[in-house]
Design a protein around this motif. Sequence first.
Motif, PDB file in Angstrom:
ATOM      1  N   PHE A 232      -4.979  -1.290 -11.391  1.00  0.00           N
ATOM      2  CA  PHE A 232      -3.789  -1.493 -10.420  1.00  0.00           C
ATOM      3  C   PHE A 232      -3.950  -0.347  -9.239  1.00  0.00           C
ATOM      4  O   PHE A 232      -3.627  -0.800  -8.171  1.00  0.00           O
ATOM      5  N   CYS A 233      -4.432   0.650  -9.533  1.00  0.00           N
ATOM      6  CA  CYS A 233      -4.492   1.616  -8.577  1.00  0.00           C
ATOM      7  C   CYS A 233      -5.534   1.109  -7.438  1.00  0.00           C
ATOM      8  O   CYS A 233      -5.309   1.203  -6.446  1.00  0.00           O
ATOM      9  N   LYS A 234      -6.430   0.551  -8.000  1.00  0.00           N
ATOM     10  CA  LYS A 234      -7.665   0.264  -6.823  1.00  0.00           C
ATOM     11  C   LYS A 234      -6.994  -0.968  -6.155  1.00  0.00           C
ATOM     12  O   LYS A 234      -7.346  -1.126  -4.936  1.00  0.00           O
ATOM     13  N   ASP A 235      -6.178  -1.970  -6.766  1.00  0.00           N
ATOM     14  CA  ASP A 235      -5.578  -3.203  -6.011  1.00  0.00           C
ATOM     15  C   ASP A 235      -4.692  -2.425  -5.120  1.00  0.00           C
ATOM     16  O   ASP A 235      -4.518  -2.940  -3.878  1.00  0.00           O
ATOM     17  N   LEU A 236      -3.793  -1.306  -5.259  1.00  0.00           N
ATOM     18  CA  LEU A 236      -2.838  -0.648  -4.206  1.00  0.00           C
ATOM     19  C   LEU A 236      -3.656   0.138  -3.235  1.00  0.00           C
ATOM     20  O   LEU A 236      -2.977   0.147  -2.199  1.00  0.00           O
ATOM     21  N   LEU A 237      -4.734   0.432  -3.440  1.00  0.00           N
ATOM     22  CA  LEU A 237      -5.437   0.998  -2.336  1.00  0.00           C
ATOM     23  C   LEU A 237      -5.514   0.064  -1.046  1.00  0.00           C
ATOM     24  O   LEU A 237      -5.704   0.555   0.095  1.00  0.00           O
ATOM     25  N   GLU A 238      -5.820  -1.157  -1.283  1.00  0.00           N
ATOM     26  CA  GLU A 238      -6.003  -2.226  -0.420  1.00  0.00           C
ATOM     27  C   GLU A 238      -4.721  -2.330   0.529  1.00  0.00           C
ATOM     28  O   GLU A 238      -4.732  -2.143   1.851  1.00  0.00           O
ATOM     29  N   VAL A 239      -3.735  -2.158  -0.061  1.00  0.00           N
ATOM     30  CA  VAL A 239      -2.315  -2.045   0.553  1.00  0.00           C
ATOM     31  C   VAL A 239      -2.042  -0.561   1.325  1.00  0.00           C
ATOM     32  O   VAL A 239      -1.576  -0.762   2.644  1.00  0.00           O
ATOM     33  N   ALA A 240      -2.556   0.339   0.783  1.00  0.00           N
ATOM     34  CA  ALA A 240      -2.366   1.579   1.539  1.00  0.00           C
ATOM     35  C   ALA A 240      -3.413   1.486   2.922  1.00  0.00           C
ATOM     36  O   ALA A 240      -3.025   1.889   4.096  1.00  0.00           O
ATOM     37  N   ASP A 241      -4.570   1.099   2.781  1.00  0.00           N
ATOM     38  CA  ASP A 241      -5.560   0.772   3.731  1.00  0.00           C
ATOM     39  C   ASP A 241      -4.877  -0.150   5.008  1.00  0.00           C
ATOM     40  O   ASP A 241      -4.909   0.248   6.188  1.00  0.00           O
ATOM     41  N   ILE A 242      -4.296  -0.971   4.691  1.00  0.00           N
ATOM     42  CA  ILE A 242      -3.543  -1.938   5.657  1.00  0.00           C
ATOM     43  C   ILE A 242      -2.323  -1.269   6.358  1.00  0.00           C
ATOM     44  O   ILE A 242      -2.025  -1.370   7.356  1.00  0.00           O
TER      45      ILE A 242
END
Length: 159
Positions: free
Chosen positions: A49-59
């Motif tokens: 779940f965290c790995k998926d959220l990292l993309e959101v944080a990057d954006i």
Amino acid sequence: MVIEEKAKLEEQLKEVTDKYKRALADAENVRQRSQKLVEEAKLYGIQSFCKDLLEVADILEKATESVPKEEIKDENPHLKSLYEGLVMTEVQIQKVFKKHGLLRLNPVGAKFDPYEHEALFHAPMEGKEPGTIALVSKIGYKLHGRTLRPALVGVVKDA
């Protein structure tokens, strides 16, 4: 005859006692291993779940970086409000990450560590020590001390 039987019984008792002690030790080892697995599952169960959220944080980070700073002024209230909202969202997501043990790796100037960093390129740079990180292309993250995503970096090499 009684002495032989007594010796035989004592030997059997010794064997049974030894097996009993080994069984207790094995059971304790299994219990400890199971407890460790449960604790790790609690800590790292959110890893995907965290790995998926990292993309959101990057954006979010790219969105805030793309806004020209000179345009953020009172005469441009819509852009200013949008920018401030993005910044607040970015700050909040980092607070949530920290609360759950997910920490940023921004290693500019640090020594290259293959467990935390992925080298995209090596280049000579004057005034910089070889083996240090000169540029971070993508921020890395650690979850409870375990590298979740290595930072993508450029490393200084000898001239």
